[in-house]
Design an enzyme around this catalytic site. Structure first.
Site, PDB file in Angstrom:
ATOM      1  N   GLU A  61       0.811  -1.223   0.000  1.00 26.32           N
ATOM      2  CA  GLU A  61       0.000   0.000   0.000  1.00 26.32           C
ATOM      3  C   GLU A  61       0.839   1.266   0.000  1.00 26.32           C
ATOM      4  O   GLU A  61       0.478   2.267  -0.641  1.00 26.32           O
ATOM      5  CB  GLU A  61      -0.954  -0.011   1.196  1.00 26.32           C
ATOM      6  CG  GLU A  61      -2.143  -0.934   1.047  1.00 26.32           C
ATOM      7  CD  GLU A  61      -1.797  -2.404   1.261  1.00 26.32           C
ATOM      8  OE1 GLU A  61      -2.591  -3.270   0.854  1.00 26.32           O
ATOM      9  OE2 GLU A  61      -0.714  -2.670   1.835  1.00 26.32           O
ATOM     10  N   HIS A 130     -11.107  -5.521   7.606  1.00 28.89           N
ATOM     11  CA  HIS A 130     -11.902  -5.388   6.387  1.00 28.89           C
ATOM     12  C   HIS A 130     -13.216  -4.638   6.652  1.00 28.89           C
ATOM     13  O   HIS A 130     -14.057  -4.537   5.769  1.00 28.89           O
ATOM     14  CB  HIS A 130     -12.240  -6.767   5.827  1.00 28.89           C
ATOM     15  CG  HIS A 130     -11.048  -7.631   5.539  1.00 28.89           C
ATOM     16  ND1 HIS A 130     -10.259  -8.153   6.526  1.00 28.89           N
ATOM     17  CD2 HIS A 130     -10.530  -8.061   4.367  1.00 28.89           C
ATOM     18  CE1 HIS A 130      -9.291  -8.870   5.978  1.00 28.89           C
ATOM     19  NE2 HIS A 130      -9.430  -8.830   4.671  1.00 28.89           N
TER      20      HIS A 130
END
Length: 327
Positions: A61, A130
């Site tokens: 990321e 998540h």
């Protein structure tokens, strides 16, 4: 041409539409090319635009954010995907220290026209990384815009605006409602304004303020009271940074009662900022204390307890009743 699409498909439609219009737009992220992304938001785009404009990246990321900043500073318009909002933390150094400060650091010589998309929020029975709603953390950073659509039409129009904006935009997509509703959308390339609230229902008795997936429950609560003769005004904040307090304050002046709804934790949430500004600038218009219906100040639980964490329609109804009954 009109399309009947869900929110997820509206994102795909906006990306395709804008990529056809502007060849400087490139997409990058984990599994977005061959697989079309974990939720298929970028499905079929690589087939149309090729691997030079729809790029699969490693699971990194920080690299995705850093590469996007470099692209943006050199004339491209990257739209990066972070698979889940809970994975964005390695990218924050790049986003906060570089993307958000590019205009200020160069005294306007360079801007950073990049978008970072990320599915966020609970409701799909996923683990905690998540399912997070940490939008308040991002909204605190000067130089970043933070946008949260709540319907297919707003996803389409707001994403077009985000891509066209000269500065970095965090575009947070409430995955719980990715496929929950269909809307007719005219693919005409018309963007919606960033930094503006949307009044979804006009009302005179109480103002309900929310954003993202919680708009669904908020509208359901408003409908419940409509059947009882109580007119709820419903405001979709849509852009939590910059925050359109002008629309909110005008509504509070009209109704005198406020309930703020969000699924993120209560402590230091965007609801607290909205409530504080109302108290500072519209205290004498209030007829009851400002109420907040929020998630808990804890990690999002696993799926068996997920529904206990997320605010529901009855929670909002109870808070509205309490606010209306205050003398």
């Amino acid at each position: 041409m009109k399309h009947s699409v869900c929110l997820l498909e509206a994102v795909n439609l906006a990306l395709a539409s804008e990529m056809r219009r502007d060849e400087e737009i490139v997409l990058l992220g984990e599994d977005i090319g061959v697989n079309g992304g974990v939720f298929r938001a970028t499905a079929n785009l690589r087939d149309e635009f090729g691997l030079k404009r729809v790029m699969d990246t490693p699971l990194a990321e920080s690299m995705i954010a850093g590469l996007s900043i470099g692209m943006a500073s050199q004339g491209l318009k990257p739209v990066a995907e972070i698979q889940f909002m809970g994975f964005i933390f390695p990218a924050l150094e790049q986003i906060i220290c570089h993307a958000a400060r590019m205009r200020n650091r160069t005294r306007g010589r360079l801007t950073c026209p990049m978008v970072i998309r990320a599915p966020f929020g609970g409701g799909i029975h996923a683990p905690e990384h998540h399912s997070e709603s940490t939008e308040a953390l991002l909204a605190h950073i000067p130089g970043l815009k933070v946008v949260i659509p709540s319907s297919p039409a707003r996803a389409y129009g707001l994403l077009l605006a985000a891509i066209r904006d000269p500065d970095p935009v965090l575009f947070l997509e409430p995955k719980r409602i990715y496929r929950s509703q269909q809307q007719e959308i005219l693919d005409n390339g018309e963007a919606l304004p960033l930094g503006s609230c949307f009044t979804l229902r006009e009302g005179s008795d109480i103002t309900l303020i929310s954003w993202g997936a919680m708009i669904t429950e908020t509208l359901a609560a408003a409908e419940h009271f409509q059947n009882k003769g109580v007119n709820c005004e419903v405001i979709d904040v849509a852009s939590i940074s910059p925050l359109d307090m002008t629309t909110i304050l005008a509504s509070v002046k009209k109704t005198g009662r406020v309930v703020i709804v969000h699924e993120a934790p209560r402590n230091a949430g965007i609801g607290a900022e909205i409530a504080a500004t109302i108290a500072e600038r519209a205290l004498l218009d209030l007829q009851a204390p400002i109420a907040r219906v929020t998630g808990y100040d804890t990690v999002m639980p696993y799926f068996r307890l997920e529904n206990h964490y997320l605010p529901n329609t009855q929670d909002i109804i109870d808070s509205i009743n309490e606010t209306l009954e205050f003398a």
